[in-house]
Design a protein around this motif. Structure first.
Motif, PDB file in Angstrom:
ATOM      1  N   LEU A 103      -6.410   7.605  14.837  1.00 34.38           N
ATOM      2  CA  LEU A 103      -7.627   6.697  14.869  1.00 34.38           C
ATOM      3  C   LEU A 103      -7.890   5.997  13.933  1.00 34.38           C
ATOM      4  N   VAL A 104      -7.965   6.721  12.449  1.00 33.49           N
ATOM      5  CA  VAL A 104      -8.142   5.880  11.329  1.00 33.49           C
ATOM      6  C   VAL A 104      -7.029   4.919  11.203  1.00 33.49           C
ATOM      7  N   GLY A 105      -5.892   5.217  11.532  1.00 31.62           N
ATOM      8  CA  GLY A 105      -4.743   4.137  11.344  1.00 31.62           C
ATOM      9  C   GLY A 105      -5.248   2.926  12.219  1.00 31.62           C
ATOM     10  N   VAL A 106      -5.612   2.995  13.401  1.00 32.02           N
ATOM     11  CA  VAL A 106      -5.808   2.213  14.447  1.00 32.02           C
ATOM     12  C   VAL A 106      -6.807   1.334  13.806  1.00 32.02           C
ATOM     13  N   VAL A 107      -7.969   1.765  13.223  1.00 34.22           N
ATOM     14  CA  VAL A 107      -9.071   1.081  12.858  1.00 34.22           C
ATOM     15  C   VAL A 107      -8.762   0.389  11.462  1.00 34.22           C
ATOM     16  N   LEU A 108      -7.910   0.788  10.516  1.00 30.65           N
ATOM     17  CA  LEU A 108      -7.417   0.176   9.408  1.00 30.65           C
ATOM     18  C   LEU A 108      -6.717  -1.072  10.186  1.00 30.65           C
ATOM     19  N   ALA A 109      -5.622  -0.789  10.869  1.00 27.71           N
ATOM     20  CA  ALA A 109      -4.725  -1.823  11.373  1.00 27.71           C
ATOM     21  C   ALA A 109      -5.412  -3.032  12.015  1.00 27.71           C
ATOM     22  N   ILE A 110      -6.641  -3.047  12.579  1.00 27.93           N
ATOM     23  CA  ILE A 110      -7.239  -3.646  13.271  1.00 27.93           C
ATOM     24  C   ILE A 110      -8.101  -4.420  12.054  1.00 27.93           C
ATOM     25  N   PHE A 111      -8.900  -3.805  11.461  1.00 24.32           N
ATOM     26  CA  PHE A 111      -9.695  -4.370  10.561  1.00 24.32           C
ATOM     27  C   PHE A 111      -9.060  -5.063   9.003  1.00 24.32           C
ATOM     28  N   ALA A 112      -8.224  -4.496   8.718  1.00 27.62           N
ATOM     29  CA  ALA A 112      -7.635  -4.677   7.241  1.00 27.62           C
ATOM     30  C   ALA A 112      -6.249  -4.856   7.278  1.00 27.62           C
ATOM     31  N   GLN A 113      -5.445  -5.379   8.288  1.00 28.59           N
ATOM     32  CA  GLN A 113      -4.115  -5.205   8.411  1.00 28.59           C
ATOM     33  C   GLN A 113      -3.650  -6.546   7.350  1.00 28.59           C
ATOM     34  N   ARG A 114      -4.128  -7.654   7.590  1.00 27.14           N
ATOM     35  CA  ARG A 114      -3.741  -8.744   6.590  1.00 27.14           C
ATOM     36  C   ARG A 114      -4.092  -8.587   4.924  1.00 27.14           C
ATOM     37  N   PHE A 115      -5.099  -8.070   5.125  1.00 25.11           N
ATOM     38  CA  PHE A 115      -5.832  -7.724   3.638  1.00 25.11           C
ATOM     39  C   PHE A 115      -4.773  -6.932   2.754  1.00 25.11           C
ATOM     40  N   ALA A 116      -4.512  -5.726   3.711  1.00 27.15           N
ATOM     41  CA  ALA A 116      -3.599  -4.573   2.943  1.00 27.15           C
ATOM     42  C   ALA A 116      -2.373  -5.137   2.619  1.00 27.15           C
ATOM     43  N   VAL A 117      -1.732  -5.845   3.692  1.00 23.67           N
ATOM     44  CA  VAL A 117      -0.313  -6.288   3.524  1.00 23.67           C
ATOM     45  C   VAL A 117      -0.268  -7.303   2.120  1.00 23.67           C
ATOM     46  N   GLY A 118      -1.264  -8.174   2.371  1.00 25.01           N
ATOM     47  CA  GLY A 118      -1.344  -9.286   1.331  1.00 25.01           C
ATOM     48  C   GLY A 118      -1.584  -8.633   0.089  1.00 25.01           C
ATOM     49  N   PHE A 119      -2.302  -7.567   0.029  1.00 24.20           N
ATOM     50  CA  PHE A 119      -2.586  -6.970  -1.497  1.00 24.20           C
ATOM     51  C   PHE A 119      -1.206  -6.117  -1.966  1.00 24.20           C
ATOM     52  N   ALA A 120      -0.697  -5.536  -1.036  1.00 19.48           N
ATOM     53  CA  ALA A 120       0.439  -4.737  -1.372  1.00 19.48           C
ATOM     54  C   ALA A 120       1.445  -5.660  -1.722  1.00 19.48           C
ATOM     55  N   GLY A 121       1.729  -6.999  -1.245  1.00 18.58           N
ATOM     56  CA  GLY A 121       2.416  -8.002  -1.715  1.00 18.58           C
ATOM     57  C   GLY A 121       2.140  -8.536  -3.019  1.00 18.58           C
ATOM     58  N   PHE A 122       1.020  -8.757  -3.252  1.00 15.95           N
ATOM     59  CA  PHE A 122       0.337  -9.288  -4.601  1.00 15.95           C
ATOM     60  C   PHE A 122       0.819  -8.254  -5.693  1.00 15.95           C
ATOM     61  N   VAL A 123       0.480  -7.088  -5.379  1.00 12.14           N
ATOM     62  CA  VAL A 123       0.705  -6.065  -6.509  1.00 12.14           C
ATOM     63  C   VAL A 123       2.375  -5.757  -6.734  1.00 12.14           C
ATOM     64  N   LEU A 124       3.115  -5.750  -5.833  1.00  9.02           N
ATOM     65  CA  LEU A 124       4.615  -5.482  -5.788  1.00  9.02           C
ATOM     66  C   LEU A 124       5.131  -6.678  -6.534  1.00  9.02           C
ATOM     67  N   GLY A 125       4.721  -7.774  -6.180  1.00  7.58           N
ATOM     68  CA  GLY A 125       5.260  -9.081  -6.687  1.00  7.58           C
ATOM     69  C   GLY A 125       4.773  -9.275  -8.132  1.00  7.58           C
ATOM     70  N   SER A 126       3.593  -8.812  -8.568  1.00  6.72           N
ATOM     71  CA  SER A 126       3.185  -8.910  -9.877  1.00  6.72           C
ATOM     72  C   SER A 126       4.166  -7.821 -10.730  1.00  6.72           C
ATOM     73  N   TYR A 127       4.238  -6.866 -10.081  1.00  2.00           N
ATOM     74  CA  TYR A 127       5.082  -5.833 -10.824  1.00  2.00           C
ATOM     75  C   TYR A 127       6.591  -6.108 -11.053  1.00  2.00           C
ATOM     76  N   ALA A 128       7.036  -6.804  -9.930  1.00  3.47           N
ATOM     77  CA  ALA A 128       8.349  -7.231 -10.058  1.00  3.47           C
ATOM     78  C   ALA A 128       8.777  -8.266 -11.148  1.00  3.47           C
ATOM     79  N   LEU A 129       7.851  -9.328 -11.010  1.00  3.04           N
ATOM     80  CA  LEU A 129       8.091 -10.283 -12.022  1.00  3.04           C
ATOM     81  C   LEU A 129       7.891  -9.950 -13.672  1.00  3.04           C
ATOM     82  N   ALA A 130       6.559  -9.154 -13.614  1.00  2.00           N
ATOM     83  CA  ALA A 130       6.144  -8.582 -14.962  1.00  2.00           C
ATOM     84  C   ALA A 130       7.487  -7.696 -15.469  1.00  2.00           C
ATOM     85  N   SER A 131       8.316  -6.742 -14.497  1.00  3.09           N
ATOM     86  CA  SER A 131       9.196  -6.053 -14.957  1.00  3.09           C
ATOM     87  C   SER A 131      10.558  -6.841 -15.521  1.00  3.09           C
TER      88      SER A 131
END
Length: 167
Positions: free
Chosen positions: A59-87
Motif C-alpha cells: 500500500l505504501v508503494g502504491v501511494v508513493l507511486a501515485i503521488f510521487a512517481q515523477r518527482f522520485a524518478v526525476g530526483f533520482a535521475g538528477f542525483v545520478l546524472g550529477s554524480y556521473a558527470l562529477a565522477s
C-alpha cells in the motif's frame, strides 16, 4: 511464501499492464519486499502479521507511486546524472576547479531528462522481468525449462506493453 496462484495473478498483471498501471508494479514490488522482510524479521510470529506487513508495504508503494512517481524518478535521475558527470570530471583531474558546479548541475539536468524520457521503457522492462519471475516461481520446473519459460514470458510481456504504448 504465498500461494502460487497469487504469484501467477500478480505476474500476469505485471506482464500485461506494468507500464500502464505502474502503481500495480510498484505495489507488487512493495508487497514482495515486505513479505520477504517480514518472513526474515518476524520469525515465530503469527502468519497474519507477515501478511499485514506485506500488505502495508504494498500500500505504501502504491501511494508513493501515485503521488510521487515523477518527482522520485526525476530526483533520482538528477542525483545520478550529477554524480556521473562529477565522477568523470574527477577522473579527468578537474576536481576542485570552478567547473565542478557545471558537472553537478549539467549532469543533473541530463540525468533528469534521461530518467523521464526512458521512464515508460524502464517500467516495461522491469515489470516484464518481475511478472515473468513471479510466474516461473509459481511453477516448479527444472532450471533449463524455467529459463526458457522466463525468457518467453519476458518477451511476451515486453511485446504486449510496447503494443499498448504505441496506441
Amino acid at each position: 511464501m504465498f500461494p502460487a496462484i497469487v504469484n501467477m495473478v500478480i505476474g500476469i498483471a505485471l506482464l500485461t499492464t506494468g507500464r500502464r498501471l505502474y502503481w500495480v508494479f510498484v505495489g507488487a514490488a512493495g508487497f514482495i519486499v515486505g513479505s520477504s522482510l517480514a518472513q526474515q524479521l518476524l520469525i515465530g510470529q503469527p502468519s497474519w502479521m507477515t501478511v499485514t506487513v506485506s500488505l502495508f508495504t504494498g500500500l505504501v508503494g502504491v501511494v508513493l507511486a501515485i503521488f510521487a512517481q515523477r518527482f522520485a524518478v526525476g530526483f533520482a535521475g538528477f542525483v545520478l546524472g550529477s554524480y556521473a558527470l562529477a565522477s568523470l570530471f574527477f577522473v579527468l583531474g578537474l576536481e576542485g576547479t570552478g567547473w565542478m558546479w557545471l558537472a553537478l548541475v549539467g549532469g543533473g539536468i541530463i540525468g533528469l531528462a534521461l530518467a523521464l524520457a526512458v521512464l515508460d521503457f524502464a517500467f516495461i522492462f522491469l515489470s516484464s522481468i518481475a511478472g515473468a519471475e513471479l510466474i516461473v516461481q509459481a511453477i516448479n520446473l527444472n532450471p533449463t525449462t524455467s529459463f526458457v519459460l522466463f525468457a518467453t514470458l519476458f518477451g511476451v510481456g515486453v511485446a504486449i506493453q510496447l503494443g499498448m504504448l504505441r496506441r
